[in-house]
Design a protein around this motif. Structure first.
Motif, short mmCIF file in Angstrom:
data_model
loop_
_atom_site.label_atom_id
_atom_site.label_comp_id
_atom_site.label_asym_id
_atom_site.label_seq_id
_atom_site.Cartn_x
_atom_site.Cartn_y
_atom_site.Cartn_z
N LEU A 25 38.16 46.29 54.02
CA LEU A 25 39.19 45.49 52.87
C LEU A 25 39.38 44.29 53.42
O LEU A 25 39.25 43.38 52.80
N PHE A 27 38.24 42.21 55.58
CA PHE A 27 37.47 41.25 55.36
C PHE A 27 37.25 40.35 54.19
O PHE A 27 36.93 39.29 54.22
N SER A 28 37.88 41.03 53.26
CA SER A 28 37.77 40.43 51.86
C SER A 28 39.02 39.57 51.59
O SER A 28 38.91 38.90 50.63
N PRO A 30 40.58 36.84 52.84
CA PRO A 30 40.63 35.39 52.50
C PRO A 30 39.94 35.22 51.15
O PRO A 30 40.40 34.27 50.21
N VAL A 31 39.00 35.85 50.67
CA VAL A 31 38.34 35.26 49.45
C VAL A 31 39.61 35.73 48.26
O VAL A 31 39.57 35.21 47.23
N ILE A 32 40.02 36.86 48.44
CA ILE A 32 41.00 37.41 47.26
C ILE A 32 42.02 36.40 47.13
O ILE A 32 42.30 36.04 46.20
N PHE A 34 42.16 33.19 47.99
CA PHE A 34 41.66 32.12 47.64
C PHE A 34 41.26 32.22 46.01
O PHE A 34 41.82 31.40 45.37
N LEU A 35 40.72 33.33 45.83
CA LEU A 35 40.62 33.26 44.19
C LEU A 35 41.94 33.49 43.49
O LEU A 35 41.82 33.00 42.28
N VAL A 37 44.80 32.19 44.16
CA VAL A 37 45.44 31.04 43.97
C VAL A 37 44.77 29.92 43.31
O VAL A 37 45.16 29.41 42.64
N PHE A 38 43.49 29.95 43.57
CA PHE A 38 42.82 28.63 43.14
C PHE A 38 41.95 28.85 42.07
O PHE A 38 41.23 28.03 41.20
N VAL A 39 41.78 30.29 41.49
CA VAL A 39 41.01 30.37 40.43
C VAL A 39 41.88 31.14 39.42
O VAL A 39 41.85 30.74 38.22
#
Lengths: 305, 450, 280
Positions: A25, A27-28, A30-32, A34-35, A37-39
């Protein structure tokens, strides 16, 4: 491998899985983040705005319930712009899939210089939309554009007329430009898929005396069905939300005939300063796209199982 | 092979990253040094200035003057260009986040927007410091807010005229038309297959509204009542519909079909470079265009004012640029005031007006003489005198600001409804009345939301 | 037999015609741009228009490059697109590894969120993005634009890479674990190298998307020296008179590097994409 070791291995692996799924988990993360905050934040913010009368001019922002949505659906121009979005998306996607498929068939034929041709055909994929838009505006200029000149000479256009100043043709021009820019991706994917089709099946069909056309219809096409669905969903989403090209070629004109929802959202934000209203339109567009994704997921689930 | 390629790429990116870090470090160091000394002088202060002028000739002059002043005053100036088609995008993102530049050199619409967004300060003190009588009255009126204060520092002005080919008029033995009917007749008479009579440019971004407004003005139809400042476009429906009908007949009978999407560059090129149209409305930029790209054409161009319906023209579409400034505190307030005041020497004001490749004329009266002596302008003495006269003695308005600063003006400039309605009227999608209704309803909705 | 030969002959001709049509279709706009950029001013507006220049001239390039900002535009674009590419490749492959090689709860949900992020219209992100950048003090910086581009490219990259990582047999990981490798080592030493063509081609796509992006780049940056090429050129058309010569030279400057770069790395791109990226 003896059964003893196999059991041991399974045991170790199971432990590994359980113990370390948290690391997986991680490893995920950074994407979480990012999504989130920015999406996610922008989307939530948008949802909130769509229920306010927020203005980019006065800075006021009051809750108005579903007023914006009511206004959108009672606006007669919205219907036209929505229809433009459908036309733009449908023909763009259909065109690039057909052209992509056609060219994939062409380059999958064994021939001299095939690789070079394939490389050449991939070029439009990297040409910036802004460069394409500028060239188009010039070659279609009613007075000194070379394409306008040819069409005027051929009698297709009136003197000193341009395709970009005519309502129907302007839409066709932007659609064709979009197809021009987008076909390489489907072409490549189709090409790979065609290469992946079992040669023996094809050869067997040829031995049976099936015509090329029948082979294509009964063997190639069914094999490409899943690829086509995935490509279509991807490209529909990409195309319906794609702003740059139309903005730079026609700006949504003439007379709003190429105004699609992204252009409308931009104009409502920065042309009318009604950011609340604009957010409501983007919500509608976003939800429609989300439905497409749901459709895709259900299809790919079916394919997985 | 992959590895080799990958390492080359990585090395490249590393170098880039290093370069970027290096430069940003330099910047950081600069600002640190700058902050040390504030007391007494402006040493180390920084001004952020935006301008709408993206054409190199204009931008260069502004930039040069700013740099001179920055040197004299020991401040740092950073100038950013904001193109017209993205002006409202930039202004509104800046205004909503409080990132408005210290000074902006912009047109009336931009000023109206910043005024409505409460992002700029009154300029009365600075105007008085330079000399209130040194600015033309009409110019000050247009920049006056509802509180009676002036929010923009006038820089230069423009006046819309019909620019035409004198040689074509002579060949066809045409007199300068004095009524709408004569004008249409003249445009039809000189209209040939290759050279159209009168270009009606209707690009959706600002151009359609400008073209319509000059014709509206000539017939005395306005958006806001010049006396009361109230929205009045809904009051004169019949006249407004006639204006649109007239515009459509000009388009159909004398304008190239493609002009439906023409913007400034297109119609200016057509008159002054390719010679493919005999008349067009313009603020004089055609002269600069001809001087640069087709010098032979320069002598063949002349101008006259668009006529009134039956001869008497009610008003013209006038335009201009001014400096606005965001509210500042303490030493920065005096800095902005000193900086702007220093821009108003006769030489500098004239130089700025002359940098516009069109007949912009200074609004700063002490610079008039210098302006007229310039080679660029002296060649067109007759036209300049004519325009000065029209500007001083006729009414001139900027759309939506007939009675002073108004948010409506920014809206008229930024909305795309004029393109939708007028292009639609010209290609037959809408009747003139439908086009009027579209515009009117859109503007009314905006007025109601304010 | 003769009939078959004629048929074959006819079909070859048809193919040849098709190929020539394709070459014209692809080549014309680019050729027109490149050729126009070397025409002297007097030839730009000739009626009837000519395709080939009578005289060659580099005056437009001189003029365009005399503006130091054009150099800035170019390096800004290069820096932003390269960084976006790297970040996409790193984060994208990590996420794909995480989502395909482990079976923690919420895995499907994360994948779903990535897909949902893909269907958020960029135009919807524009204004909130601007606000976030202001809050984070990143407005007007390259970091702001890079983040903006990541919102567009990252979901797509993750989605693509998931399809590459899915193809690796689970047994590979397990064998490595048996040999005593930890998760990070499995990722770096086993899975990633096997997926390199896919990761590279995803990176290339991200680079291209970032290089070509206009909307967010335009909203997020004001400062002349920070603009990207696409935004820089678009500003040239909107000015009150249009310098077609300069614009065409800038268009060429924007287009040729990506074409050349793409030609160089195309092999990997094709290899990656056809490793079976998009399949049902």
């Amino acid at each position: 491998m003896s059964s003893d070791i196999r059991v041991k291995k399974k045991h170790v692996v199971n432990g590994y899985r359980k113990k370390h799924s948290m690391i997986g988990l991680a490893f995920s993360i950074p994407v979480i983040i990012f999504l989130l905050v920015f999406v996610l934040y922008p989307v939530v913010y948008n949802i909130w705005l769509s229920f306010t009368n927020a203005s980019l001019m006065t800075g006021t922002s009051e809750f108005v319930g579903i007023d914006n949505y009511v206004r959108i659906f009672s606006n007669k121009l919205f219907k036209k712009y929505f229809w433009n979005t459908c036309v733009w998306t449908f023909w763009s996607v259909l065109g690039q899939l057909l052209l992509g498929l056609g060219l994939a068939l062409l380059i999958s034929r064994p021939m001299r210089g095939g690789t070079a041709l394939r490389s050449f055909l991939l070029i439009p994929y990297v040409v910036p939309a802004v460069a394409l838009a500028l060239v188009t505006k010039w070659i279609m200029n009613s007075d000194y554009g070379i394409v306008s000149y040819w069409m005027q000479q051929a009698g297709v256009l009136d003197g000193r007329q341009s395709l970009l100043a005519l309502q129907g043709p302007a839409m066709w021009v932007v659609i064709l430009l979009n197809i021009w820019r987008s076909y390489p991706f489907p072409m490549l994917i189709y090409w790979a898929a065609i290469k992946g089709i079992d040669r023996e099946v094809m050869e067997a069909a040829a031995v049976d005396g099936a015509s090329k056309w029948r082979t294509f219809l009964h063997i190639t096409l069914p094999e490409l069905k899943n690829t086509t669905i995935v490509l279509a969903v991807l490209r529909v989403i990409w195309t319906a939300t794609y702003y740059d090209l139309i903005y730079m070629v026609t700006g949504g004109g003439p007379a709003g005939s190429t105004t699609h929802l992204p252009i409308l959202i931009y104009q409502s934000s920065f042309g009318s300063f009604q950011i609340g209203y604009a957010s409501a339109i983007s919500m509608i567009l976003g939800v429609l796209m989300f439905i497409c994704i749901i459709f895709y997921v259900s299809k790919s689930d079916a394919a997985d199982s | 092979m992959i590895k080799k390629w990958l390492s080359v790429m990585l090395a490249m990116i590393l170098v880039l990253l290093l370069a970027a870090c290096g430069s940003s470090k330099d910047e950081a160091a600069d600002t640190e040094n700058g902050r040390e000394d504030v007391s007494g002088s402006y040493e180390g202060e920084k001004l952020i200035i935006w301008t709408n002028l993206t054409a190199d000739a204009q931008y260069d002059v502004l930039n040069k003057q700013f740099a001179e002043l920055a040197d004299e005053m020991g401040v740092e100036v950073s100038v950013e260009k904001v193109a017209f088609n993205e002006m409202y995008e930039k202004l509104s993102t800046a205004a909503t986040s409080g990132e408005v530049p210290d000074i902006m050199h912009t047109n009336f619409g931009g000023t109206a927007y910043l005024y409505a967004a409460k992002s700029i300060m009154p300029m009365d003190d600075i105007i008085n410091r330079i000399g209130a009588d040194d600015f033309s009255e009409a110019y000050k009126t247009v920049l006056t807010g509802s509180d009676g204060q002036i929010y923009g520092l006038p820089d230069w002005a423009m006046h819309t005229s019909v620019w035409y080919r004198k040689d074509i008029f002579e060949d066809n033995e045409i007199e300068i038309p004095g009524t709408w009917e004569d004008f249409l007749a003249a445009a039809e008479k000189v209209n040939t297959k290759d050279v159209s009579g009168f270009a009606v440019p209707l690009d959706g971004v600002q151009v359609a509204a400008q073209t319509l407004y000059e014709i509206m003005c000539s017939a005395g139809v306005y958006f806001m009542d010049p006396e009361t400042g109230e929205y009045c476009f809904d009051q004169k429906k019949d006249e407004a519909v006639k204006v649109i009908e007239y515009l459509v007949s000009l388009y159909k009978n004398a304008s190239p079909a493609g002009s439906l999407t023409w913007s400034w560059g297109d119609y200016r090129n057509a008159l002054s470079v390719t010679g493919t149209c005999a008349m067009t409305l313009d603020m004089g930029a055609v002269i600069g265009n001809a001087q640069e790209n087709n010098p032979d054409m320069t002598g063949k161009l002349g101008c006259f004012d668009f006529p009134g319906v039956d001869g008497k023209k009610e008003a013209s579409f006038g335009s201009g640029y001014c400096f606005v400034a965001s509210p500042q505190e303490g030493v920065r307030n005096t800095l902005v005031s000193d900086f702007l005041t220093a821009l108003y020497t006769p030489e500098r004001a004239a130089e700025r007006a002359l940098s516009r490749p069109m007949f912009a004329f200074p609004s700063y009266i002490p610079s008039f003489d210098l302006y007229r002596e310039s080679d660029k302008v002296a060649e067109f003495k007759e036209e300049v005198d004519y325009i000065f006269d029209q500007f001083e003695n006729g009414n001139w308005y900027w759309y939506g600001m007939e009675a002073g600063l108004s948010s409506m003006s920014a809206y008229i400039e930024s909305t795309t409804i004029f393109g939708e309605a007028l292009q639609g009227a010209c290609d037959g999608t809408y009747s003139a009345e439908e086009a009027y209704d579209l515009i009117n309803e859109d503007l009314m909705a905006f007025a109601a939301s304010m | 037999m003769k009939k078959a030969k004629t048929k074959k002959y006819a079909s070859n001709i048809l193919i040849a015609v098709l190929i020539i049509a394709c070459i014209f279709m692809v080549g014309f706009p680019i050729a027109w741009m490149a050729l126009s950029s070397v025409k002297p001013g007097v030839e730009l507006f000739t009626i009837p228009p000519r395709i080939f220049p009578q005289n060659w001239s580099l005056e437009w390039y001189k003029q365009a490059l005399a503006n130091e900002n054009v150099i800035h535009y170019f390096f800004n674009s290069l820096f932003i697109a390269s960084t976006v590419m790297i970040i996409d490749m790193v984060i994208g492959s990590m996420t794909a590894y995480s989502l395909t090689r482990f079976s923690f709860r919420g895995r499907r949900f994360i994948l779903m969120c990535v897909l949902a992020a893909y269907c958020v219209p960029p135009i919807m992100l524009m204004l909130p993005m601007y606000r976030i950048m202001n809050m984070l003090q990143l407005s007007g910086s390259h970091a702001g634009v890079i983040i903006g581009h990541l919102t567009v490219t990252l979901p797509f990259s993750v989605w693509l890479m998931v399809s590459f990582f899915k193809k690796l047999p689970q047994g590979i990981d397990e064998a490595a674990v048996m040999d005593g490798a930890n998760e990070w080592q499995v990722f770096i030493k086993v899975d990633l190298p096997l997926c390199i063509p896919g990761v590279l081609s995803t990176g290339i796509m991200a680079f291209i998307m970032s290089w070509n992006e206009f909307l967010l780049s335009s909203v997020l940056v004001n400062k002349e020296s920070m603009k990207t090429l696409t935004v820089g050129i678009a500003n040239y058309i909107s000015s009150t008179h249009i310098d077609w010569g300069i614009i065409m030279s800038l268009g060429t400057i924007t287009t040729l590097p990506v074409i050349v770069l793409f030609a160089m790395v195309q092999k990997y791109f094709v290899e990656g994409m056809t490793a079976g990226a998009v399949k049902g």
